[in-house]
Motif scaffolding. Structure first.
Motif, mmCIF file in Angstrom:
data_model
loop_
_atom_site.group_PDB
_atom_site.id
_atom_site.type_symbol
_atom_site.label_atom_id
_atom_site.label_comp_id
_atom_site.label_asym_id
_atom_site.label_seq_id
_atom_site.Cartn_x
_atom_site.Cartn_y
_atom_site.Cartn_z
ATOM 1 N N TRP A 89 0.830 -1.206 0.000
ATOM 2 C CA TRP A 89 0.000 0.000 0.000
ATOM 3 C C TRP A 89 0.864 1.254 0.000
ATOM 4 C CZ3 TRP A 89 -4.777 0.949 -1.277
ATOM 5 C CH2 TRP A 89 -5.235 2.261 -1.109
ATOM 6 N N ASN A 90 1.941 1.224 0.753
ATOM 7 C CA ASN A 90 2.842 2.369 0.791
ATOM 8 C C ASN A 90 3.425 2.642 -0.595
ATOM 9 O OD1 ASN A 90 4.172 4.481 2.243
ATOM 10 N ND2 ASN A 90 6.038 3.263 2.146
ATOM 11 N N LEU A 91 3.788 1.595 -1.322
ATOM 12 C CA LEU A 91 4.282 1.771 -2.695
ATOM 13 C C LEU A 91 3.207 2.422 -3.566
ATOM 14 C CD1 LEU A 91 6.020 -1.671 -3.419
ATOM 15 C CD2 LEU A 91 7.136 0.507 -2.882
ATOM 16 N N LEU A 92 1.989 1.907 -3.473
ATOM 17 C CA LEU A 92 0.890 2.439 -4.276
ATOM 18 C C LEU A 92 0.590 3.889 -3.905
ATOM 19 C CD1 LEU A 92 -1.454 1.929 -6.321
ATOM 20 C CD2 LEU A 92 -2.850 1.416 -4.321
ATOM 21 N N SER A 93 0.453 4.147 -2.623
ATOM 22 C CA SER A 93 0.084 5.484 -2.158
ATOM 23 C C SER A 93 1.125 6.527 -2.581
ATOM 24 C CB SER A 93 -0.101 5.470 -0.646
ATOM 25 O OG SER A 93 -0.515 6.733 -0.193
ATOM 26 N N ARG A 94 2.383 6.165 -2.455
ATOM 27 C CA ARG A 94 3.436 7.110 -2.867
ATOM 28 C C ARG A 94 3.404 7.367 -4.365
ATOM 29 N NH1 ARG A 94 9.025 5.444 -0.603
ATOM 30 N NH2 ARG A 94 8.128 3.905 0.762
ATOM 31 N N ARG A 95 3.199 6.304 -5.148
ATOM 32 C CA ARG A 95 3.154 6.466 -6.610
ATOM 33 C C ARG A 95 1.960 7.316 -7.021
ATOM 34 N NH1 ARG A 95 5.160 2.741 -10.570
ATOM 35 N NH2 ARG A 95 6.646 2.295 -8.910
ATOM 36 N N VAL A 96 0.810 7.089 -6.397
ATOM 37 C CA VAL A 96 -0.385 7.884 -6.697
ATOM 38 C C VAL A 96 -0.155 9.337 -6.292
ATOM 39 C CG1 VAL A 96 -2.792 8.236 -6.011
ATOM 40 C CG2 VAL A 96 -1.998 5.957 -6.647
ATOM 41 N N CYS A 97 0.521 9.528 -5.162
ATOM 42 C CA CYS A 97 0.812 10.869 -4.651
ATOM 43 C C CYS A 97 1.587 11.703 -5.679
ATOM 44 C CB CYS A 97 1.608 10.737 -3.354
ATOM 45 S SG CYS A 97 1.983 12.282 -2.540
ATOM 46 N N GLU A 98 2.465 11.061 -6.406
ATOM 47 C CA GLU A 98 3.262 11.760 -7.431
ATOM 48 C C GLU A 98 2.414 12.256 -8.586
ATOM 49 O OE1 GLU A 98 6.039 8.772 -8.629
ATOM 50 O OE2 GLU A 98 7.074 8.771 -6.690
ATOM 51 N N ARG A 99 1.259 11.608 -8.838
ATOM 52 C CA ARG A 99 0.458 11.904 -10.021
ATOM 53 C C ARG A 99 -0.855 12.612 -9.759
ATOM 54 N NH1 ARG A 99 1.838 8.865 -14.642
ATOM 55 N NH2 ARG A 99 0.397 10.292 -15.623
ATOM 56 N N ARG A 100 -1.254 12.743 -8.504
ATOM 57 C CA ARG A 100 -2.575 13.317 -8.245
ATOM 58 C C ARG A 100 -2.517 14.841 -8.298
ATOM 59 N NH1 ARG A 100 -1.580 11.626 -2.787
ATOM 60 N NH2 ARG A 100 -0.773 13.445 -1.733
ATOM 61 N N PRO A 101 -3.647 15.448 -8.618
ATOM 62 C CA PRO A 101 -3.716 16.906 -8.589
ATOM 63 C C PRO A 101 -3.561 17.415 -7.156
ATOM 64 C CG PRO A 101 -5.729 15.949 -9.534
ATOM 65 C CD PRO A 101 -4.881 14.825 -9.027
ATOM 66 N N GLU A 102 -2.954 18.569 -7.001
ATOM 67 C CA GLU A 102 -2.770 19.157 -5.661
ATOM 68 C C GLU A 102 -4.062 19.839 -5.223
ATOM 69 O OE1 GLU A 102 -0.622 19.240 -3.112
ATOM 70 O OE2 GLU A 102 0.286 17.603 -4.216
ATOM 71 N N SER A 103 -4.978 19.026 -4.745
ATOM 72 C CA SER A 103 -6.234 19.576 -4.242
ATOM 73 C C SER A 103 -6.881 18.552 -3.327
ATOM 74 C CB SER A 103 -7.178 19.914 -5.406
ATOM 75 O OG SER A 103 -7.512 18.734 -6.099
ATOM 76 N N GLY A 104 -7.925 18.970 -2.667
ATOM 77 C CA GLY A 104 -8.731 18.062 -1.880
ATOM 78 C C GLY A 104 -8.071 17.546 -0.620
ATOM 79 N N LEU A 105 -8.504 16.343 -0.245
ATOM 80 C CA LEU A 105 -8.083 15.733 1.015
ATOM 81 C C LEU A 105 -6.574 15.591 1.152
ATOM 82 C CD1 LEU A 105 -10.658 12.810 1.291
ATOM 83 C CD2 LEU A 105 -10.616 14.929 2.613
ATOM 84 N N HIS A 106 -5.928 15.217 0.075
ATOM 85 C CA HIS A 106 -4.493 14.956 0.154
ATOM 86 C C HIS A 106 -3.681 16.231 0.392
ATOM 87 C CE1 HIS A 106 -5.763 11.055 -1.452
ATOM 88 N NE2 HIS A 106 -4.687 10.601 -0.835
ATOM 89 N N ARG A 107 -4.273 17.371 0.161
ATOM 90 C CA ARG A 107 -3.602 18.631 0.477
ATOM 91 C C ARG A 107 -3.773 18.984 1.954
ATOM 92 N NH1 ARG A 107 -6.567 22.717 -2.228
ATOM 93 N NH2 ARG A 107 -7.534 23.007 -0.233
ATOM 94 N N LEU A 108 -4.888 18.543 2.540
ATOM 95 C CA LEU A 108 -5.222 18.911 3.911
ATOM 96 C C LEU A 108 -4.739 17.918 4.961
ATOM 97 C CD1 LEU A 108 -8.915 19.959 3.259
ATOM 98 C CD2 LEU A 108 -6.954 21.483 3.588
ATOM 99 N N LEU A 109 -4.533 16.679 4.573
ATOM 100 C CA LEU A 109 -4.255 15.610 5.532
ATOM 101 C C LEU A 109 -2.957 14.887 5.211
ATOM 102 C CD1 LEU A 109 -7.811 13.991 5.560
ATOM 103 C CD2 LEU A 109 -6.849 15.481 7.315
ATOM 104 N N ALA A 110 -2.480 14.122 6.183
ATOM 105 C CA ALA A 110 -1.363 13.212 5.923
ATOM 106 C C ALA A 110 -1.818 12.192 4.878
ATOM 107 C CB ALA A 110 -0.957 12.510 7.207
#
Length: 158
Positions: A89-110
């Motif tokens: 999951w850590n591999l997936l989450s980090r890879r997705v993190c590189e490609r997601r738009p800078e908005s929403g939940l991932h901007r506000l939370l860990a």
């Protein structure tokens, strides 16, 4: 030692090219059956999570395939951890993190907090299913989800 329905040990090697992704690149040759089973088990959640988070089914599918393929080269290391699912999951989450738009939940939370909310509220997974995907017990997933919701309260008050 577990035996599958065909009498194969769970750590026996697969020498065929069966694809756990249903329509993707063949699995690397000679990897354990446990890797193939893991990929089959996690594929739908990994693909859905990636697609939702990056906002594209095509890109999300590509990311999920790449992560599971990369995991094949690290499978021994994953098995040496206390939770191969958390490692993956850590591999997936980090890879997705590189490609997601800078908005929403991932901007506000860990990252893991945002991932938990996406799995629970956007993909509709139960705490058991979401915890399984992230490599944690349902109670630990619920604590992470609760912590994420509490972290969002100040931003909702604005």
């Amino acid at each position: 030692m577990r035996n599958g329905p065909c009498g194969l040990r769970a750590d026996a090697e697969l020498d065929d090219q069966r694809d756990p992704f249903h329509s993707g690149p063949p699995l690397p040759r000679g990897l354990p059956v446990s890797y193939s089973a893991f990929c089959r088990d996690q594929w739908a959640v990994y693909q859905s999570f990636s697609a939702f988070t990056v906002g594209s089914a095509r890109v999300g599918t590509t990311i999920a395939r790449a992560v599971l393929h990369d995991l094949g080269g690290r499978w021994d290391a994953a098995l040496r951890t206390c939770s191969p699912a958390a490692y993956a999951w850590n591999l997936l989450s980090r890879r997705v993190c590189e490609r997601r738009p800078e908005s929403g939940l991932h901007r506000l939370l860990a990252r893991n907090e945002a991932d938990a909310l996406v799995l629970r509220y956007k993909l509709g997974l139960s705490p058991l299913e979401a915890g399984h995907a992230m490599g944690m017990m349902p109670a630990d997933f619920e604590m992470l989800r609760h912590r994420a919701l509490l972290a969002l309260l100040p931003s909702l008050a604005r």
